[in-house]
Design a protein around this motif. Structure first.
Motif, PDB file in Angstrom:
ATOM      1  N   SER A  82      41.203  28.187  34.969  1.00  0.00           N
ATOM      2  CA  SER A  82      40.429  29.329  35.460  1.00  0.00           C
ATOM      3  C   SER A  82      39.815  29.040  36.818  1.00  0.00           C
ATOM      4  CB  SER A  82      39.319  29.695  34.465  1.00  0.00           C
ATOM      5  OG  SER A  82      39.868  30.134  33.254  1.00  0.00           O
ATOM      6  N   LEU A 128      37.048  38.877  41.035  1.00  0.00           N
ATOM      7  CA  LEU A 128      37.650  38.757  39.710  1.00  0.00           C
ATOM      8  C   LEU A 128      36.764  39.497  38.731  1.00  0.00           C
ATOM      9  CD1 LEU A 128      38.755  35.019  39.739  1.00  0.00           C
ATOM     10  CD2 LEU A 128      40.201  37.030  39.926  1.00  0.00           C
ATOM     11  N   ILE A 131      38.244  37.047  33.642  1.00  0.00           N
ATOM     12  CA  ILE A 131      39.203  35.949  33.675  1.00  0.00           C
ATOM     13  C   ILE A 131      39.096  35.234  32.340  1.00  0.00           C
ATOM     14  CG2 ILE A 131      37.583  34.368  34.812  1.00  0.00           C
ATOM     15  CD1 ILE A 131      40.090  33.284  36.343  1.00  0.00           C
ATOM     16  N   ALA A 141      43.883  37.363  34.286  1.00  0.00           N
ATOM     17  CA  ALA A 141      42.801  37.826  35.160  1.00  0.00           C
ATOM     18  C   ALA A 141      43.010  39.278  35.549  1.00  0.00           C
ATOM     19  CB  ALA A 141      42.740  36.962  36.407  1.00  0.00           C
TER      20      ALA A 141
END
Length: 175
Positions: A82, A128, A131, A141
């Motif tokens: 991540s 983002l 995620i 994501a």
């Protein structure tokens, strides 16, 4: 009289002896011998010869870098999949395209560096939305790309991370 002569001689010699004791002796200057070794030759522990062997330097080479190659950028060592995806999009938002390319953009772009960079020409920033990591090397994501004209594009995708870089991706625009 003999004592007087001895005393006079002793008095005459003592100042000379004292002066010579205070005068430092002059030693020969230290000599340092150095040997220049070209960078391509490993230094040896042998003693130098009386007449050194002349050496020639390796010819200089100039690497030809194509115009489409990105500049070299240090790649951060990230251990979490991540974190790799997050850093990739942060680099793009910061317009640090060389770092994003080195973080795996080259693996997922599907085009040359110049075309890939040009594709972000109207992107102001990328955020983002969510995620989530599923598995040790796979990340899902959803991201929001704000364009320079104020519009928002939404994308969703799955990313594969290996050895701290993006190894593959499947991304699609959702709006």
């Amino acid at each position: 009289m003999r004592r007087i002569v001895s005393a006079v001689v002793l008095l005459a010699v003592l100042p000379l002896a004292a002066c010579s004791a205070r005068t430092p002796s002059r030693a020969a200057p230290a000599v340092t011998v150095t040997r220049t070794v070209p960078a391509s030759v490993s230094p040896t522990s042998t003693t130098p010869t009386a007449s050194p062997t002349p050496t020639t330097a390796a010819p200089a080479t100039t690497a030809v870098v194509p115009k489409t190659a990105p500049p070299a950028a240090p790649r951060p060592h990230l251990t979490n999949a991540s974190a790799v995806v997050s850093q990739y999009y942060q680099d793009i938002t910061d317009h640090n395209y060389a770092a994003a390319w080195a973080l795996g953009g080259s693996n997922i772009a599907g085009t040359t560096y110049d075309r890939w960079v040009a594709g972000f020409g109207t992107t102001q920033n990328i955020t983002l939305g969510t995620i989530s990591e599923f598995g040790a090397s796979r990340v899902h994501a959803i991201l929001y790309a704000t364009q320079t004209d104020g519009t928002l594009k939404t994308y969703a995708g799955d990313y594969t991370v290996a050895n701290g870089i993006l190894a593959g991706a499947s991304i699609r625009q959702t709006n």
